[in-house]
Design an enzyme around this catalytic site. Structure first.
Site, PDB file in Angstrom:
ATOM      1  N   CYS A  76      24.421  87.163  79.388  1.00 50.13           N
ATOM      2  CA  CYS A  76      24.611  88.318  78.510  1.00 50.13           C
ATOM      3  C   CYS A  76      25.393  89.376  79.291  1.00 50.13           C
ATOM      4  O   CYS A  76      24.940  89.819  80.360  1.00 50.13           O
ATOM      5  CB  CYS A  76      23.235  88.854  78.109  1.00 50.13           C
ATOM      6  SG  CYS A  76      23.311  90.352  77.119  1.00 50.13           S
ATOM      7  N   CYS A 187      31.470  89.361  75.164  1.00 49.04           N
ATOM      8  CA  CYS A 187      30.060  89.265  74.785  1.00 49.04           C
ATOM      9  C   CYS A 187      29.817  87.793  74.512  1.00 49.04           C
ATOM     10  O   CYS A 187      30.658  87.134  73.880  1.00 49.04           O
ATOM     11  CB  CYS A 187      29.802  90.099  73.523  1.00 49.04           C
ATOM     12  SG  CYS A 187      28.233  89.749  72.695  1.00 49.04           S
TER      13      CYS A 187
HETATM   14  N1  DGL Z   1      25.245  88.531  74.043  1.00 48.47           N
HETATM   15  C1  DGL Z   1      25.231  89.820  74.588  1.00 48.47           C
HETATM   16  C2  DGL Z   1      26.397  90.083  75.511  1.00 48.47           C
HETATM   17  O1  DGL Z   1      26.955  89.184  76.100  1.00 48.47           O
HETATM   18  C3  DGL Z   1      24.987  91.048  73.771  1.00 48.47           C
HETATM   19  C4  DGL Z   1      24.386  91.029  72.469  1.00 48.47           C
HETATM   20  C5  DGL Z   1      23.596  92.252  72.086  1.00 48.47           C
HETATM   21  O2  DGL Z   1      24.166  93.306  71.813  1.00 48.47           O
HETATM   22  O3  DGL Z   1      22.388  92.065  72.060  1.00 48.47           O
HETATM   23  O4  DGL Z   1      26.774  91.215  75.710  1.00 48.47           O
END
Ligand code: DGL
Length: 266
Positions: A76, A187
């Site tokens: 993430c 993301c």
């Molecule tokens: N998947 C997450 C990232 O790579 C973020 C998602 C969220 O905002 O929860 O930033």
């Protein structure tokens, strides 16, 4: 921590986004056993405070350690900018691999000199992202686009809904108008939007994400520490802090197997 080659690797995201990284890990390291926690009960991280995200990361890291995980992948970008330093300080001997928006390869690849970055508000506002731009993008123009609401729509598992299409178009059009020829998917949820994005942008524009690079970094770290799995077939276990049925329905869409999913109640 566990020094067992056949111990699992813990992979963590706020939701289903990290499954894009999990797939890369599975492709490169098919013998590794994987634990995946989706903190869907607290999504989106992109709109949460760094303190809150750090707390969640420690809770999940402790859970993985209790399961004997030999390494952690923070799949993430938003959690990385908020918590990577803290986790590395807490667990200095535990291999930890984190995300980084692909600004460096994008700056090297662009021919128009204009790079677009789609990411969460939390990632784009962070000091870590500002440092990344200073370090690798001094000679190019970077157009950043926060994407509130996108993650929640991806979490429904419908990757072609009219609502998703409309929201995404509103985020991508300014990048096209600015002359970007390279777009960073900053993301881990966004690689799932590639088919939709391909319908919206000219074929000459490159889309870059770092899932495969993160899998290679994990392989390097495990190999340096002599921790690569020795031959068992892959097993994967999933937990979600959100709605169990919803996650069970989405898993076969975003991950090639329908493995078992349990509730993460911490
Ligand atoms: N998947 C997450 C990232 O790579 C973020 C998602 C969220 O905002 O929860 O930033």
């Amino acid at each position: 921590m566990a020094r067992d080659n056949d111990a699992p690797i813990g992979v963590f995201d706020s939701g289903v986004g990290g499954l894009s990284v999990l797939s890369e890990i599975n492709q490169l390291l098919p013998r590794e056993s994987l634990l995946y926690v989706a903190d869907c009960g607290h999504i989106p991280y992109g709109e949460k405070s760094p303190e809150f995200i750090r707390e969640r990361c420690v809770i999940v890291a402790e859970f993985f350690r209790a399961q004997g995980a030999k390494a952690l992948v923070l799949a993430c970008n938003t959690a990385t900018v908020a918590a990577a330093a803290d986790l590395r300080e807490r667990y200095p001997d535990w291999p930890i691999v984190c995300m980084e928006p692909a600004v460096k390869p994008a700056a090297a690849a662009t021919r128009s000199g204009v790079v677009g970055v789609l990411a969460t508000t939390g990632t784009l506002q962070s000091a870590k992202f500002a440092a990344l731009l200073d370090r690798f993008a001094a000679d190019v123009q970077v157009v950043t686009q926060p994407c509130p609401g996108l993650v929640e729509l991806i979490e429904t598992g419908d990757l072609a809904s009219p609502a998703l299409r409309q929201l995404l178009k509103g985020y991508v059009d300014p990048l096209l108008e600015a002359g970007c020829d390279t777009i960073v998917l900053g993301c881990t949820h966004y690689p799932f939007l590639k088919p939709l994005l391909r319908e919206m942008i000219p074929a000459s524009i490159s889309l870059i994400d770092t899932g495969a690079a993160v899998a290679r970094q994990l392989q390097r770290l495990l190999s340096q520490q002599d921790l690569l799995a020795s031959g068992h077939p892959l097993t994967a276990q999933f937990w979600t802090s959100g709605d169990l049925e919803n996650f069970r329905n989405i898993l076969p869409v975003l991950w090639k197997y329908s493995d078992s999913v349990r509730s993460f109640g911490l």
